[in-house]
Write an enzyme that holds these catalytic residues in place. Structure first.
Site, PDB file in Angstrom:
ATOM      1  N   LYS A  13      -2.962   9.075   5.013  1.00  0.00           N
ATOM      2  CA  LYS A  13      -2.463   9.816   5.819  1.00  0.00           C
ATOM      3  C   LYS A  13      -1.960  11.487   5.026  1.00  0.00           C
ATOM      4  O   LYS A  13      -2.069  12.408   5.618  1.00  0.00           O
ATOM      5  CB  LYS A  13      -1.050   9.506   5.883  1.00  0.00           C
ATOM      6  CG  LYS A  13      -0.847   8.349   6.682  1.00  0.00           C
ATOM      7  CD  LYS A  13       1.004   7.986   7.238  1.00  0.00           C
ATOM      8  CE  LYS A  13       1.386   7.508   5.230  1.00  0.00           C
ATOM      9  NZ  LYS A  13       0.180   6.173   5.086  1.00  0.00           N
ATOM     10  N   ARG A  88       9.325   5.320   9.760  1.00  0.00           N
ATOM     11  CA  ARG A  88       8.375   3.608   9.453  1.00  0.00           C
ATOM     12  C   ARG A  88       8.379   2.655  10.288  1.00  0.00           C
ATOM     13  O   ARG A  88       8.575   1.310   9.488  1.00  0.00           O
ATOM     14  CB  ARG A  88       8.661   3.779   7.500  1.00  0.00           C
ATOM     15  CG  ARG A  88       6.769   3.856   7.397  1.00  0.00           C
ATOM     16  CD  ARG A  88       6.641   3.587   6.048  1.00  0.00           C
ATOM     17  NE  ARG A  88       6.600   3.221   5.014  1.00  0.00           N
ATOM     18  CZ  ARG A  88       5.649   4.073   4.107  1.00  0.00           C
ATOM     19  NH1 ARG A  88       5.463   5.424   4.182  1.00  0.00           N
ATOM     20  NH2 ARG A  88       4.549   4.409   3.395  1.00  0.00           N
ATOM     21  N   ARG A 127      -6.594   4.913  -6.322  1.00  0.00           N
ATOM     22  CA  ARG A 127      -5.883   6.302  -6.217  1.00  0.00           C
ATOM     23  C   ARG A 127      -5.346   6.490  -7.371  1.00  0.00           C
ATOM     24  O   ARG A 127      -5.237   6.274  -8.423  1.00  0.00           O
ATOM     25  CB  ARG A 127      -4.359   5.645  -5.064  1.00  0.00           C
ATOM     26  CG  ARG A 127      -4.238   6.787  -4.707  1.00  0.00           C
ATOM     27  CD  ARG A 127      -3.213   7.168  -3.592  1.00  0.00           C
ATOM     28  NE  ARG A 127      -1.960   5.958  -3.445  1.00  0.00           N
ATOM     29  CZ  ARG A 127      -1.617   5.625  -2.686  1.00  0.00           C
ATOM     30  NH1 ARG A 127      -1.699   6.672  -1.436  1.00  0.00           N
ATOM     31  NH2 ARG A 127      -0.367   4.363  -1.986  1.00  0.00           N
ATOM     32  N   ARG A 160      -0.226   5.423  -8.857  1.00  0.00           N
ATOM     33  CA  ARG A 160       1.167   4.574  -8.703  1.00  0.00           C
ATOM     34  C   ARG A 160       1.346   3.411  -9.061  1.00  0.00           C
ATOM     35  O   ARG A 160       0.263   2.602  -9.336  1.00  0.00           O
ATOM     36  CB  ARG A 160       1.848   5.107  -7.328  1.00  0.00           C
ATOM     37  CG  ARG A 160       1.872   5.829  -6.959  1.00  0.00           C
ATOM     38  CD  ARG A 160       1.623   6.408  -5.907  1.00  0.00           C
ATOM     39  NE  ARG A 160       2.305   5.851  -4.302  1.00  0.00           N
ATOM     40  CZ  ARG A 160       1.748   6.073  -3.124  1.00  0.00           C
ATOM     41  NH1 ARG A 160       1.503   7.050  -2.998  1.00  0.00           N
ATOM     42  NH2 ARG A 160       2.623   4.956  -2.401  1.00  0.00           N
ATOM     43  N   ARG A 171       2.832  -4.519   0.903  1.00  0.00           N
ATOM     44  CA  ARG A 171       2.970  -3.534   1.595  1.00  0.00           C
ATOM     45  C   ARG A 171       2.463  -3.609   2.798  1.00  0.00           C
ATOM     46  O   ARG A 171       2.475  -2.552   4.183  1.00  0.00           O
ATOM     47  CB  ARG A 171       3.020  -1.814   0.967  1.00  0.00           C
ATOM     48  CG  ARG A 171       3.957  -1.541  -0.088  1.00  0.00           C
ATOM     49  CD  ARG A 171       2.998  -1.197  -1.197  1.00  0.00           C
ATOM     50  NE  ARG A 171       2.801   0.528  -0.836  1.00  0.00           N
ATOM     51  CZ  ARG A 171       2.027   1.030  -1.602  1.00  0.00           C
ATOM     52  NH1 ARG A 171       1.276   0.716  -3.043  1.00  0.00           N
ATOM     53  NH2 ARG A 171       1.372   2.338  -0.664  1.00  0.00           N
TER      54      ARG A 171
END
Ligand code: ADP
Ligand code: ADP
Length: 216
Positions: A13, A88, A127, A160, A171
């Protein structure tokens, strides 16, 4: 134009939102980036949100809705925006509808980026992000020109803390139970366009452009 990007954590996203900013000249509104900024600055909101974020749980709807109400009232949102990571949950979508009623706005597109859980877990380990701008890289699939350094600002990229595998799995569970029902919710409004998010970043971007160009 108002676009909602929906998809699992790590679905792409943020990456696609940055392309859309350049194409459409409207802001990206990432609740994740906004929350991380609050945590960094140790605001009241950041103090409330921190533990939820670190454990891979959702921050309570009311906190998010108050933050978004203020954000969507800002002058830079007048000509449209890209929602990334909000809503969400169904209560958040209902809250967004109320904000829309007040502002006399509505969504134009809900773009669902579909990616399997196994791909997500594999992706998240690689990431890297610029903590200031939220710009996202991947050590293999979208590496910066110089390892560990943001191409545009020269700032140091970070991992992160919630991208550790167990938190990513948590998640994903939250995504399937709380967020994916939004696909059906928006399907009843005929806004949903699903795309395959497992292909190359630029192919995903072309799929999104096709949807937007065909429907304006
Ligand atoms: P990702 O990009 O991996 O989907 P985000 O940066 O959007 O993750 O979100 C990171 C964390 O911030 C989430 O795990 C959650 O704790 C919190 N968060 C972000 N957006 C929301 C939201 N709309 N509602 C509740 N919590 C949120
Ligand atoms: P989200 O905002 O949905 O959490 P990101 O845009 O941050 O997702 O992407 C998660 C990770 O996967 C990042 O490291 C990003 O560079 C990488 N990525 C994004 N899209 C793709 C893709 N189509 N193929 C491979 N890796 C991707």
């Amino acid at each position: 134009m108002k676009i909602l990007l929906l998809g699992p954590p790590g679905g792409g996203k943020g990456t696609q939102a940055k392309f859309l900013i350049d194409k459409l000249n409207i802001p990206q509104i990432s609740t994740g980036d906004m929350l991380r900024e609050h945590v960094k600055n140790q605001t009241n909101l950041g103090i409330k949100a921190k533990d939820y974020m670190n454990s891979g749980q959702l921050v309570p709807d009311q906190v998010i809705l108050e933050m978004m109400k203020e954000r969507l009232n800002s002058s830079d949102c007048k000509n449209g925006y890209i929602l990334d990571g909000f809503p969400r949950t169904i209560p958040q979508a209902e809250g967004l509808n109320e904000i829309f009623l007040e502002l006399n706005q509505s969504l134009d597109f809900v773009i669902v980026i579909e990616v399997n859980d196994n791909t997500i877990v594999e992706r998240m380990g690689g990431r890297r992000v610029n903590p200031t701008s939220g710009r996202v890289y991947h050590i293999q699939y979208n590496p910066p020109k110089i390892e560990g350094i943001d191409d545009e600002t020269g700032e140091t990229l970070v991992t992160r803390s919630d991208d550790e595998e167990n938190t990513v799995r948590r998640r994903l569970e939250v995504y399937h139970s709380e967020t994916s029902p939004l696909i059906e919710y928006y399907q009843t409004e005929n806004l949903v366009h699903k795309i395959n998010g497992e292909t190359d970043i630029h192919i995903v971007s072309e799929s999104i452009n096709k949807i937007i160009n065909h429907n304006v």
